[in-house]
Scaffold this active site. Structure first.
Site, mmCIF file in Angstrom:
data_model
loop_
_atom_site.group_PDB
_atom_site.id
_atom_site.type_symbol
_atom_site.label_atom_id
_atom_site.label_comp_id
_atom_site.label_asym_id
_atom_site.label_seq_id
_atom_site.Cartn_x
_atom_site.Cartn_y
_atom_site.Cartn_z
ATOM 1 N N ARG A 35 3.759 42.623 59.408
ATOM 2 C CA ARG A 35 2.666 42.672 60.384
ATOM 3 C C ARG A 35 1.297 42.945 59.785
ATOM 4 O O ARG A 35 1.176 43.703 58.819
ATOM 5 C CB ARG A 35 2.984 43.768 61.410
ATOM 6 N N HIS A 46 4.641 37.711 60.324
ATOM 7 C CA HIS A 46 5.330 36.684 59.540
ATOM 8 C C HIS A 46 4.562 35.369 59.417
ATOM 9 O O HIS A 46 5.136 34.277 59.537
ATOM 10 C CB HIS A 46 6.708 36.412 60.144
ATOM 11 N N HIS A 85 14.118 36.052 54.222
ATOM 12 C CA HIS A 85 14.498 36.684 55.483
ATOM 13 C C HIS A 85 15.941 36.380 55.900
ATOM 14 O O HIS A 85 16.231 36.214 57.089
ATOM 15 C CB HIS A 85 13.518 36.255 56.575
ATOM 16 N N TYR A 124 19.545 37.022 57.143
ATOM 17 C CA TYR A 124 20.309 38.057 57.841
ATOM 18 C C TYR A 124 21.713 38.012 57.245
ATOM 19 O O TYR A 124 22.375 36.975 57.321
ATOM 20 C CB TYR A 124 20.447 37.734 59.323
ATOM 21 N N GLU A 155 14.536 42.786 53.259
ATOM 22 C CA GLU A 155 13.377 41.962 52.909
ATOM 23 C C GLU A 155 12.520 42.672 51.868
ATOM 24 O O GLU A 155 11.827 43.632 52.190
ATOM 25 C CB GLU A 155 12.525 41.704 54.149
HETATM 26 C C1 GLA Z 1 11.226 41.265 60.662
HETATM 27 C C2 GLA Z 1 10.484 42.220 61.497
HETATM 28 C C3 GLA Z 1 11.204 42.432 62.769
HETATM 29 C C4 GLA Z 1 11.432 41.118 63.478
HETATM 30 C C5 GLA Z 1 12.180 40.195 62.564
HETATM 31 C C6 GLA Z 1 12.330 38.826 63.155
HETATM 32 O O1 GLA Z 1 12.255 41.803 60.020
HETATM 33 O O2 GLA Z 1 10.225 43.432 60.844
HETATM 34 O O3 GLA Z 1 10.503 43.307 63.604
HETATM 35 O O4 GLA Z 1 10.198 40.563 63.830
HETATM 36 O O5 GLA Z 1 11.525 40.072 61.365
HETATM 37 O O6 GLA Z 1 12.806 38.843 64.449
#
Ligand code: GLA
Length: 366
Positions: free
Chosen positions: A78, A103, A177, A179, A314
């Site tokens: 952010r 992002h 990023h 998951y 991340e």
């Molecule tokens: C990052 C942010 C989260 C969210 C994800 C995507 O990890 O820190 O708050 O926005 O990406 O959903």
């Protein structure tokens, strides 16, 4: 190996590459978002399973913004009030997270098709992605040339090398990023994973997950993950920061004594024995437990992804660094090349504790 993963609505083809090492580990990458589409690794019995969340079709990647597997930029995380200044000049960015910038904006690096070249020679196999982000894209100054290279080694490491340069001073923060769910992409949640993060401090956030500027010690709190901890035991502790983010979604300040690669995090999934180690040259690690997933997105296996069904590790600079002069700088200037590296190392732990079978009442023969 490569094939066409799909086509964008305008007909642009998106190529998928598969890297495979002699251990059988396979990583699928695609030119859309320079993303990891799938990642198949062995469990303790040698069975391959896909440990990266993602979609089975390109349209879903185009239409949704979960950043599954993508390279995130120009600025990952952010930027408060979608604004920052360099040398007295203020830049206004796309506000895509309430009043804030997240992002890279409305169409970040995850939503572009990258150029790619693949290379394979004995123990090295890699794909190199490249794109030039135009001047003022999403509000950022300067043309930014970016290269992201994935190398899968014989030692079961996925090495991600980032390089970037610019023709005008700009803010840059690149991350990967993916998951992960080491039990398997379609498993229910990641709460039984055991995590260890080598950080003695983290950046405190306020509403909107914007840093307050304070870097606080983790000692004695739910953020102290320096020793291996089951996520389930830590995540629901009554901590104001966990409440704000509905789980972990925080930047950990990595312990390091100098520059270079440092072990940032370790992950263990006890039922499969799969492990993941993340090392990085970056100063921070955003640990995100998939708090925003809510079963509306359907994964590759056809099953919906509920809350906390994947977690992200991340590696990056701290959020909102362009507005925080006390944080390590994310300003890149012409003539300098930004170079960072993150290494994901896959493994198995054979001694990992296997949860017992559910107890059932047995009838005795009378
Ligand atoms: C990052 C942010 C989260 C969210 C994800 C995507 O990890 O820190 O708050 O926005 O990406 O959903």
């Amino acid at each position: 190996m490569q094939d066409i993963f799909g086509h964008l609505p305008d007909g642009t083809p998106v190529t998928r590459f598969t890297l495979r090492n002699p251990l059988g580990t396979e990583v699928d990458l695609m030119t859309y978002g320079a993303a990891i589409v799938a990642c198949r690794t062995r469990d303790r019995d040698g069975c391959l399973g896909d440990i990266a969340l993602g979609f089975s079709d390109l349209d879903s990647y185009v239409n949704h913004s979960a950043y599954f597997g993508a390279v995130v930029g120009r600025y990952a995380n952010r930027i408060a009030n979608a604004r920052f200044s360099i040398d007295g000049q203020t830049y206004t960015l796309a506000a895509n997270d309430g009043p804030h910038h997240l992002h890279g904006g409305r169409r970040g690096f995850d939503k572009h098709v990258w150029n790619a070249t693949a290379f394979e020679h004995e123990e090295r196999r890699r794909v190199t992605f490249f794109r030039v982000s135009p001047d003022m894209e999403e509000g950022y100054p300067g043309h930014l040339a970016v290269q992201v290279q994935y190398t899968l080694t014989d030692g079961d490491e996925l090495v991600v090398d980032y390089a970037a340069n610019t023709d005008a001073p700009t803010a840059v923060n690149l991350t990967q990023h993916t998951y992960f769910n080491l039990a398997q992409e379609s498993a229910v949640d990641v709460l039984d994973h055991r995590v260890q993060i080598n950080a003695s401090a983290f950046t405190l956030v306020t509403e909107g997950l914007i840093p307050t500027g304070d870097i606080v010690p983790v000692e004695g709190t739910a953020f102290d993950l320096r020793a291996e901890t089951a996520i389930r035991e830590a995540i629901d502790q009554p901590h104001e920061q966990l409440r704000l983010a509905r789980g972990y979604d925080h930047n950990f300040v990595l312990d390091r004594t100098g520059e270079g690669l440092v072990l940032a995090a370790r992950l263990l999934e006890p039922t499969t024995g799969r492990t993941l180690e993340v090392s990085t040259t970056e100063p921070g690690l955003q640990f995100y437990t998939g708090n925003f997933l809510d079963s509306t997105l359907r994964g590759r296996s056809g099953r919906p992804y509920p809350r906390r069904s994947g977690l992200c590790l991340e590696t990056q600079h701290f959020p909102d660094s362009p507005n925080r002069s006390a944080f390590p700088s994310t300003i890149l200037r012409p003539g300098k090349t930004l170079i960072t590296q993150t290494v994901f190392r896959f493994g198995v732990r054979r001694d990992a504790h296997v949860p017992p079978f559910p107890r059932i009442a047995l009838f005795r023969a009378s």
